[in-house]
Design an enzyme around this catalytic site. Structure first.
Site, short mmCIF file in Angstrom:
data_model
loop_
_atom_site.label_atom_id
_atom_site.label_comp_id
_atom_site.label_asym_id
_atom_site.label_seq_id
_atom_site.Cartn_x
_atom_site.Cartn_y
_atom_site.Cartn_z
N CYS A 279 19.33 -23.31 56.70
CA CYS A 279 18.47 -22.84 55.64
C CYS A 279 17.04 -22.97 56.33
CB CYS A 279 17.48 -23.77 54.51
SG CYS A 279 16.62 -25.99 55.32
N HIS A 327 13.22 -27.76 52.42
CA HIS A 327 13.40 -26.20 52.36
C HIS A 327 12.84 -25.27 52.14
CE1 HIS A 327 17.79 -24.97 51.12
NE2 HIS A 327 17.25 -24.03 49.95
N HIS A 339 19.17 -17.88 50.61
CA HIS A 339 18.85 -19.54 51.06
C HIS A 339 20.25 -19.48 51.24
CE1 HIS A 339 19.41 -22.81 47.82
NE2 HIS A 339 19.51 -21.39 47.27
#
Length: 365
Positions: A279, A327, A339
Site C-alpha cells: 500500500c 494502511h 490502493h
C-alpha cells in the site's frame, strides 16, 4: 461432501468458540471435540451429514482473515521502516568511512609538518638570544630573524593544535561509525522479526482460505464486498462528499495518474514496483514520480506529512486508515481511492470510506 467441505464446516464451528486458533494449527480436518467411532445405523435410517456453512460462520472467517491481514500489514510497515532505516544507516557509515580516510590522511600530513617544524627549531638552537644579539654583525637583521622565529613558533603551536583537533575528530568519526554499525545490526534483527511475522500471518490466512470450497470462497468474497459497501454507504450518508470540492494540484494529478496506471498489478508486501506494490509502496512511488519524495511507510506518512480535513481533501491526497495508520490509499475524486489492498489482491479502486479512516495527509501541502 468433500474433505475440504467437512474441514471448513468444523473450522467454522470452532470459530464460534475460544479454540479457533487450534483450527489453524492442525493440518487435517478439525473437530470441536473428540467423537467416538459411530455405530452402523439401522438399515433404512438416513445418516446425518454436516449442513452447509452458514453466513454467520463465514462472517467469522471473514473477520479472522481481516485480523490476520491487518496484523500482516502492521508487520509490513515495521519491515519497511527497518529497511528504510538500514539504508540510511548504511549511507551514513559510508560517509563516516570517507571522513575517517580523509581525517587519517590529514593527520599524517600534519604529523609530517609538525616533525619538520620541530627539526627546524632544534637546528636553530644554541646561544641565548641576548648573546646572539651582542655578537651579531647586523643587529637589525638579528631582530628581523628573531621576529620570524617567533612567528614560526606561533605557527608551530597552531599546527599542533590542528593536529590535536584532527585526532579528536578522527576518534569521534570512529565512535560514530561503531554506533551506526550497532544500530544497523539492531535494525536487521527488527527486519528479520517483522518478516517472520508477516509470513506467519499470511500463511495462516492462506491456510484458512484454502479450507473453503469454491462456492464458499465466492460467498466470502460477497460478504467482503457487502461489508465494504456498507461502510462506504455510511460514510457517504454523512454528506461528506458534498463538501469535497477541491481540485488536484499539478503534482497531485501526476501522482494520481501514476497510481491509477498500476491498477491490476499484484499486491506484494515490501514491494515498491514496478511490477508489484504494497500500500505505501504504491503511494510513495506515485508521489516520487511527481517529483515529491515522501516517507516510505503509511505510519511515517501520517506522522510527517501535513494533515488536512476530510472535507478539504483533493485528488492526490493520501487517506490513512485504522488507528495504527497501517494502511493508506490515494484519493482520486468522487469518493474513491486507489490502493493496494492485501496479499492475494491487486491494485484497485475502492470507496474512500470503505475502511476506517484515521485521517488525510497532503504531500504537497
Amino acid at each position: 461432501m468433500g474433505s475440504g467441505k467437512r474441514s471448513l464446516t468444523m473450522a467454522a464451528m470452532a470459530l464460534t468458540c475460544v479454540c479457533f486458533c487450534a483450527v489453524l494449527a492442525t493440518s487435517g480436518p478439525a473437530y470441536a471435540s473428540p467423537t467416538p467411532t459411530p455405530t452402523p445405523a439401522p438399515t433404512g435410517t438416513p445418516t446425518a451429514t454436516p449442513g452447509p456453512v452458514s453466513n454467520k460462520d463465514l462472517e467469522a472467517v471473514r473477520e479472522k482473515l481481516e485480523k490476520l491481514y491487518h496484523e500482516a500489514a502492521v508487520a509490513t510497515d515495521a519491515y519497511n521502516a527497518a529497511e528504510e532505516k538500514a539504508a540510511k544507516q548504511s549511507a551514513e557509515i559510508v560517509d563516516l568511512a570517507r571522513e575517517i580516510v580523509r581525517g587519517q590522511a590529514k593527520l599524517d600530513d600534519l604529523k609530517d609538518r609538525a616533525g619538520a617544524a620541530a627539526r627546524a627549531q632544534y637546528r636553530g638552537g644554541g646561544l641565548p638570544p641576548a648573546a646572539r644579539l651582542w655578537l651579531s654583525d647586523d643587529p637589525q637583521q638579528f631582530l628581523d630573524d628573531a621576529g620570524s622565529v617567533r612567528q614560526g613558533e606561533h605557527a608551530t603551536k597552531g599546527l599542533l593544535g590542528e593536529l590535536a583537533r584532527t585526532q579528536q575528530d578522527l576518534e569521534q568519526y570512529e565512535k560514530d561509525a561503531s554506533a551506526q554499525w550497532r544500530k544497523l545490526e539492531a535494525n536487521r534483527e527488527d527486519k528479520a522479526e517483522a518478516k517472520k511475522k508477516i509470513k506467519k500471518r499470511i500463511s495462516d490466512a492462506e491456510k484458512l482460505e484454502s479450507q473453503l470450497e469454491k462456492e464458499e470462497r465466492e460467498r466470502l468474497a460477497k460478504l467482503e464486498e457487502e461489508a465494504a459497501h456498507q461502510a462506504q454507504s455510511v460514510w457517504l450518508s454523512s454528506g461528506v462528499l458534498a463538501d469535497i470540492k477541491s481540485e488536484a494540484s499539478e503534482q497531485g494529478k501526476q501522482a494520481v495518474k501514476y497510481a491509477t496506471d498500476q491498477i491490476g498489478k499484484p499486491y506484494e508486501w515490501g514491494a515498491e514496483g514496478p511490477k508489484t506494490f504494497d500500500c505505501s509502496g504504491l503511494t510513495s512511488q506515485a508521489w516520487a514520480s511527481a517529483g515529491r519524495p515522501i516517507p516510505r511507510t503509511s505510519q511515517e506518512q501520517w506522522k510527517q506529512l501535513g494533515h488536512v480535513a476530510v472535507k478539504d481533501m483533493r485528488p492526490g491526497d493520501l487517506v490513512i486508515y485504522f488507528d495504527d495508520a497501517s494502511h493508506v490509499g490515494m484519493y482520486i475524486g468522487d469518493g474513491a481511492v486507489v490502493h493496494a489492498p492485501r496479499p492475494g489482491r491487486t491494485v484497485t479502486i475502492a470507496g474512500a470510506g470503505s475502511m476506517q479512516i484515521l485521517g488525510v495527509v497532503r504531500p504537497d501541502a
